[in-house]
Write a protein that holds these residues in place. Structure first.
Motif, mmCIF file in Angstrom:
data_model
loop_
_atom_site.group_PDB
_atom_site.id
_atom_site.type_symbol
_atom_site.label_atom_id
_atom_site.label_comp_id
_atom_site.label_asym_id
_atom_site.label_seq_id
_atom_site.Cartn_x
_atom_site.Cartn_y
_atom_site.Cartn_z
ATOM 1 N N PHE A 268 52.226 -14.639 -22.607
ATOM 2 C CA PHE A 268 51.705 -13.328 -22.215
ATOM 3 C C PHE A 268 52.831 -12.288 -22.221
ATOM 4 N N PRO A 269 52.690 -11.167 -22.970
ATOM 5 C CA PRO A 269 53.794 -10.221 -23.157
ATOM 6 C C PRO A 269 53.870 -9.112 -22.108
ATOM 7 N N ALA A 270 53.791 -9.467 -20.833
ATOM 8 C CA ALA A 270 53.896 -8.487 -19.756
ATOM 9 C C ALA A 270 55.140 -8.772 -18.939
ATOM 10 N N SER A 271 55.560 -7.801 -18.148
ATOM 11 C CA SER A 271 56.710 -8.016 -17.271
ATOM 12 C C SER A 271 56.293 -8.880 -16.082
ATOM 13 N N VAL A 272 57.277 -9.527 -15.489
ATOM 14 C CA VAL A 272 57.015 -10.342 -14.306
ATOM 15 C C VAL A 272 56.374 -9.505 -13.211
ATOM 16 N N GLY A 273 56.890 -8.299 -12.996
ATOM 17 C CA GLY A 273 56.335 -7.429 -11.969
ATOM 18 C C GLY A 273 54.873 -7.109 -12.204
ATOM 19 N N GLU A 274 54.508 -6.885 -13.462
ATOM 20 C CA GLU A 274 53.111 -6.578 -13.795
ATOM 21 C C GLU A 274 52.211 -7.779 -13.549
ATOM 22 N N VAL A 275 52.696 -8.973 -13.902
ATOM 23 C CA VAL A 275 51.891 -10.175 -13.683
ATOM 24 C C VAL A 275 51.654 -10.388 -12.193
ATOM 25 N N VAL A 276 52.704 -10.273 -11.390
ATOM 26 C CA VAL A 276 52.564 -10.472 -9.946
ATOM 27 C C VAL A 276 51.648 -9.410 -9.352
ATOM 28 N N MET A 277 51.844 -8.169 -9.739
ATOM 29 C CA MET A 277 51.052 -7.068 -9.202
ATOM 30 C C MET A 277 49.559 -7.237 -9.495
ATOM 31 N N SER A 278 49.227 -7.904 -10.592
ATOM 32 C CA SER A 278 47.812 -8.073 -10.944
ATOM 33 C C SER A 278 47.052 -8.909 -9.912
ATOM 34 N N GLY A 279 47.774 -9.632 -9.075
ATOM 35 C CA GLY A 279 47.120 -10.374 -8.000
ATOM 36 C C GLY A 279 46.473 -9.482 -6.965
ATOM 37 N N LEU A 280 46.801 -8.181 -6.995
ATOM 38 C CA LEU A 280 46.246 -7.232 -6.026
ATOM 39 C C LEU A 280 45.032 -6.477 -6.562
ATOM 40 N N LEU A 281 44.557 -6.837 -7.734
ATOM 41 C CA LEU A 281 43.470 -6.069 -8.347
ATOM 42 C C LEU A 281 42.226 -6.020 -7.473
ATOM 43 N N ASN A 282 41.870 -7.131 -6.849
ATOM 44 C CA ASN A 282 40.678 -7.137 -5.991
ATOM 45 C C ASN A 282 40.858 -6.235 -4.788
ATOM 46 N N LYS A 283 42.067 -6.185 -4.245
ATOM 47 C CA LYS A 283 42.328 -5.328 -3.091
ATOM 48 C C LYS A 283 42.342 -3.854 -3.493
ATOM 49 N N ARG A 284 42.835 -3.575 -4.701
ATOM 50 C CA ARG A 284 42.943 -2.185 -5.142
ATOM 51 C C ARG A 284 41.578 -1.570 -5.413
ATOM 52 N N GLY A 285 40.639 -2.400 -5.888
ATOM 53 C CA GLY A 285 39.304 -1.885 -6.160
ATOM 54 C C GLY A 285 39.306 -0.899 -7.312
ATOM 55 N N ILE A 286 38.644 0.252 -7.103
ATOM 56 C CA ILE A 286 38.517 1.245 -8.175
ATOM 57 C C ILE A 286 39.657 2.259 -8.174
ATOM 58 N N ARG A 287 40.591 2.134 -7.229
ATOM 59 C CA ARG A 287 41.732 3.055 -7.219
ATOM 60 C C ARG A 287 42.576 2.870 -8.484
ATOM 61 N N PRO A 288 43.036 3.972 -9.113
ATOM 62 C CA PRO A 288 43.807 3.842 -10.370
ATOM 63 C C PRO A 288 45.238 3.360 -10.157
ATOM 64 N N TYR A 289 45.767 3.482 -8.932
ATOM 65 C CA TYR A 289 47.162 3.135 -8.686
ATOM 66 C C TYR A 289 47.285 2.228 -7.462
ATOM 67 N N TYR A 290 48.362 1.464 -7.427
ATOM 68 C CA TYR A 290 48.679 0.665 -6.240
ATOM 69 C C TYR A 290 49.347 1.572 -5.216
ATOM 70 N N ASN A 291 49.020 1.352 -3.940
ATOM 71 C CA ASN A 291 49.613 2.201 -2.901
ATOM 72 C C ASN A 291 50.953 1.641 -2.429
ATOM 73 N N LYS A 292 51.575 2.348 -1.517
ATOM 74 C CA LYS A 292 52.917 1.995 -1.040
ATOM 75 C C LYS A 292 52.933 0.632 -0.364
ATOM 76 N N GLU A 293 51.914 0.345 0.448
ATOM 77 C CA GLU A 293 51.859 -0.934 1.157
ATOM 78 C C GLU A 293 51.688 -2.099 0.186
ATOM 79 N N GLU A 294 50.902 -1.892 -0.853
ATOM 80 C CA GLU A 294 50.699 -2.956 -1.847
ATOM 81 C C GLU A 294 51.987 -3.248 -2.612
ATOM 82 N N LYS A 295 52.706 -2.198 -2.981
ATOM 83 C CA LYS A 295 53.984 -2.392 -3.672
ATOM 84 C C LYS A 295 54.996 -3.083 -2.760
#
Length: 241
Positions: A83-110
């Motif tokens: 998979f040609p993504a960065s490690v940070g992007e792969v890990v961050m994708s675990g928050l997709l369900n929490k993020r919902g329809i928001r276009p960006y991750y918030n400060k607490e999620e990061k």
């Protein structure tokens, strides 16, 4: 009770592969799911996650656990390893369900991603390409991703498959530490040595449920002793080949 399967039948495309499955998982438990290939272990995990529907029976959750809050580490395919993504992007994708329809991750999620990557000692890999990592590093990344989704329950499907003995031992210890912090662990594995070390409970399935109970009870049953011996012999053949 955190998870309960009541008279569940499993299968796909109308084909039944297991019937009358009953077991309960409590918060903080460490459950190993063992059994022969094709017995339905991965299908059971996908059904718990809601990716498949049970053909009969019910799977219920309590103690504040939502199906979308379960962290999942599946078996990797060759395509996923590349998979040609960065490690940070792969890990961050675990928050997709929490993020919902928001276009960006918030400060607490990061902040949570940073803390989990630091906890699993892969923060220095954040900007590296996932496909350039070793197998052990990739599994740590996927475990980080799963932890981003949950603080309650992890489902792990053969998480040490293909890893060398040293990295395997490190992964087992890491998972045990997470379990010691109160996270429920449900793991599919053929490694009976690890099951004897870490499991609190064992579910052995074939085309029918064969056993559910404590590790100590399992190792005193005929099926438990037989399966453990077969697994030991297969492990010896693997190392001798």
């Amino acid at each position: 009770m955190q998870l309960q399967c009541s008279d569940v039948s499993l299968g796909y495309e109308g084909k039944v592969i297991m019937e009358h499955l009953n077991f309960t998982v409590n918060q903080g438990d460490y459950l190993y799911i063992v059994g022969e290939n094709g017995a339905g272990k991965s299908t059971l995990m996908k059904t718990i996650l809601g990716l498949r529907s049970p053909l009969a029976g019910t799977i219920s959750f309590s103690e504040g656990l939502q199906q979308t809050e379960i962290g999942y580490l599946p078996q990797q395919t060759l395509v996923q390893r590349d998979f040609p993504a960065s490690v940070g992007e792969v890990v961050m994708s675990g928050l997709l369900n929490k993020r919902g329809i928001r276009p960006y991750y918030n400060k607490e999620e990061k902040k949570r991603v940073h803390q989990i990557m630091e906890r699993l000692e892969i923060l220095d890999l954040k900007k590296k390409c996932y496909r350039d990592l070793s197998g052990g590093q990739q599994q740590r990344v996927l475990l980080c991703r799963a932890l981003c989704a949950t603080e309650k329950m992890l489902l792990l499907d053969e998480p040490v498959a293909g890893l060398d003995p040293k990295i395997t031992a490190q992964m087992y210890e890491l998972i045990a530490d997470l379990n010691g912090e109160g996270i429920t662990v449900i793991m599919i594995s053929h490694d009976m040595n690890a099951a004897c070390l870490y499991a609190a409970h064992i579910l052995h399935i074939a085309h029918r449920p064969l056993f559910f109970g404590t590790k100590e009870e399992y190792l005193n049953t005929e099926i438990g002793r037989a399966f453990t011996e077969v697994a030991r012999q297969e492990g010896e053949r693997t190392w001798d080949s």
